[in-house]
Design an enzyme around this catalytic site. Sequence first.
Site, mmCIF file in Angstrom:
data_model
loop_
_atom_site.group_PDB
_atom_site.id
_atom_site.type_symbol
_atom_site.label_atom_id
_atom_site.label_comp_id
_atom_site.label_asym_id
_atom_site.label_seq_id
_atom_site.Cartn_x
_atom_site.Cartn_y
_atom_site.Cartn_z
ATOM 1 N N ASP A 297 0.817 -1.214 0.000
ATOM 2 C CA ASP A 297 0.000 0.000 0.000
ATOM 3 C C ASP A 297 0.851 1.265 0.000
ATOM 4 O OD1 ASP A 297 0.867 -0.688 2.525
ATOM 5 O OD2 ASP A 297 -0.868 0.128 3.559
ATOM 6 N N ASP B 242 7.190 3.997 2.893
ATOM 7 C CA ASP B 242 7.491 5.077 3.843
ATOM 8 C C ASP B 242 9.006 5.125 4.022
ATOM 9 O OD1 ASP B 242 7.537 6.931 5.851
ATOM 10 O OD2 ASP B 242 5.848 6.124 6.930
ATOM 11 N N SER B 243 9.531 4.396 5.019
ATOM 12 C CA SER B 243 11.000 4.345 5.168
ATOM 13 C C SER B 243 11.613 3.433 4.109
ATOM 14 C CB SER B 243 11.369 3.824 6.557
ATOM 15 O OG SER B 243 11.055 2.452 6.653
ATOM 16 N N GLY B 244 10.808 2.519 3.579
ATOM 17 C CA GLY B 244 11.306 1.561 2.589
ATOM 18 C C GLY B 244 11.767 0.251 3.225
ATOM 19 N N LYS C 223 5.735 8.076 -0.373
ATOM 20 C CA LYS C 223 5.898 9.371 0.306
ATOM 21 C C LYS C 223 7.163 10.091 -0.155
ATOM 22 C CE LYS C 223 3.600 8.848 4.761
ATOM 23 N NZ LYS C 223 3.875 8.876 6.218
ATOM 24 N N ASP D 245 -4.508 2.302 7.882
ATOM 25 C CA ASP D 245 -5.196 2.580 9.143
ATOM 26 C C ASP D 245 -4.441 3.555 10.034
ATOM 27 O OD1 ASP D 245 -3.012 0.815 9.840
ATOM 28 O OD2 ASP D 245 -3.987 0.567 11.778
HETATM 29 C C1 PRP Z 1 2.737 -0.055 6.799
HETATM 30 C C2 PRP Z 1 2.473 -0.270 5.326
HETATM 31 C C3 PRP Z 1 3.742 -0.866 4.803
HETATM 32 C C4 PRP Z 1 4.793 -0.288 5.729
HETATM 33 C C5 PRP Z 1 5.533 0.806 5.036
HETATM 34 O O1 PRP Z 1 2.440 -1.217 7.476
HETATM 35 O O2 PRP Z 1 1.375 -1.104 5.119
HETATM 36 O O3 PRP Z 1 3.731 -2.264 4.888
HETATM 37 O O4 PRP Z 1 4.126 0.232 6.882
HETATM 38 O O5 PRP Z 1 6.469 1.412 5.889
HETATM 39 P P1 PRP Z 1 8.045 1.339 5.651
HETATM 40 O O6 PRP Z 1 8.283 1.690 4.210
HETATM 41 O O7 PRP Z 1 8.551 2.363 6.616
HETATM 42 O O8 PRP Z 1 8.505 -0.047 5.991
HETATM 43 P P2 PRP Z 1 2.068 -1.273 9.023
HETATM 44 O O9 PRP Z 1 3.289 -1.668 9.809
HETATM 45 O O10 PRP Z 1 1.394 0.006 9.426
HETATM 46 O O11 PRP Z 1 1.067 -2.488 9.121
HETATM 47 P P3 PRP Z 1 -0.368 -2.725 8.449
HETATM 48 O O12 PRP Z 1 -0.155 -2.722 6.942
HETATM 49 O O13 PRP Z 1 -0.746 -4.062 8.962
HETATM 50 O O14 PRP Z 1 -1.286 -1.622 8.894
#
Ligand code: PRP
Length: 182
Positions: free
Chosen positions: A107, A110-112, A138, A165
Amino acid sequence: MEEMMKELPSGLLRVIVSKKDIKQRVGEIAEKISNDYRDEDNLVVIGVLKGAFIFMADLCRRLNVWHTADFMAVSSYGLGGEESGAVRIIMDLRESITDRHVLIVEDILDSGATLNYLMRILGSRKPASLRTCVLLDKGRSAIETPVNYLGFTIPDVWVVGYGLDFAEEYRTLPYIAEIRKK
Ligand code: PRP
């Protein structure tokens, strides 16, 4: 915009991507993927739970290429809610991906850290190919993360809706909205 006419649920500041724009972009991405994999008969689309479940469902229903669906759940180790960059598997795939064409569906980037970890883990299982499809970027990922199919680049704000969420709320909103960071 339809969503602008109505009042947003409390805590939400503005719509970042409308329902209409999501629908259109998902269609475009599905067309591109269908075209790229038109000669393959062993594509497996992997949704990263939980956030990707709605995007994945919409995307798969618009693919015109044979594929199966599988899911993984991962979690970032966090201290006080802040991500530390370490990721672990909560739920693994049902099927082997060896010699299969793998498309990871996420989805948000963010940090990757999550996508990077998945690329490494799934890459080590010897798939025929490994690509990524991400709805939102982002643009702040410090890690070099290849995204083959991207939905939208968005500002570096907290977003919810369409699978994303905040404390398990807002996942079923049909649009992506900015949430006030508490
Ligand atoms: C979120 C999102 C990605 C991840 C991205 O998951 O769904 O999997 O963070 O962040 P990153 O690039 O910094 O790794 P989250 O941990 O919120 O869990 P969820 O999808 O179950 O809500």
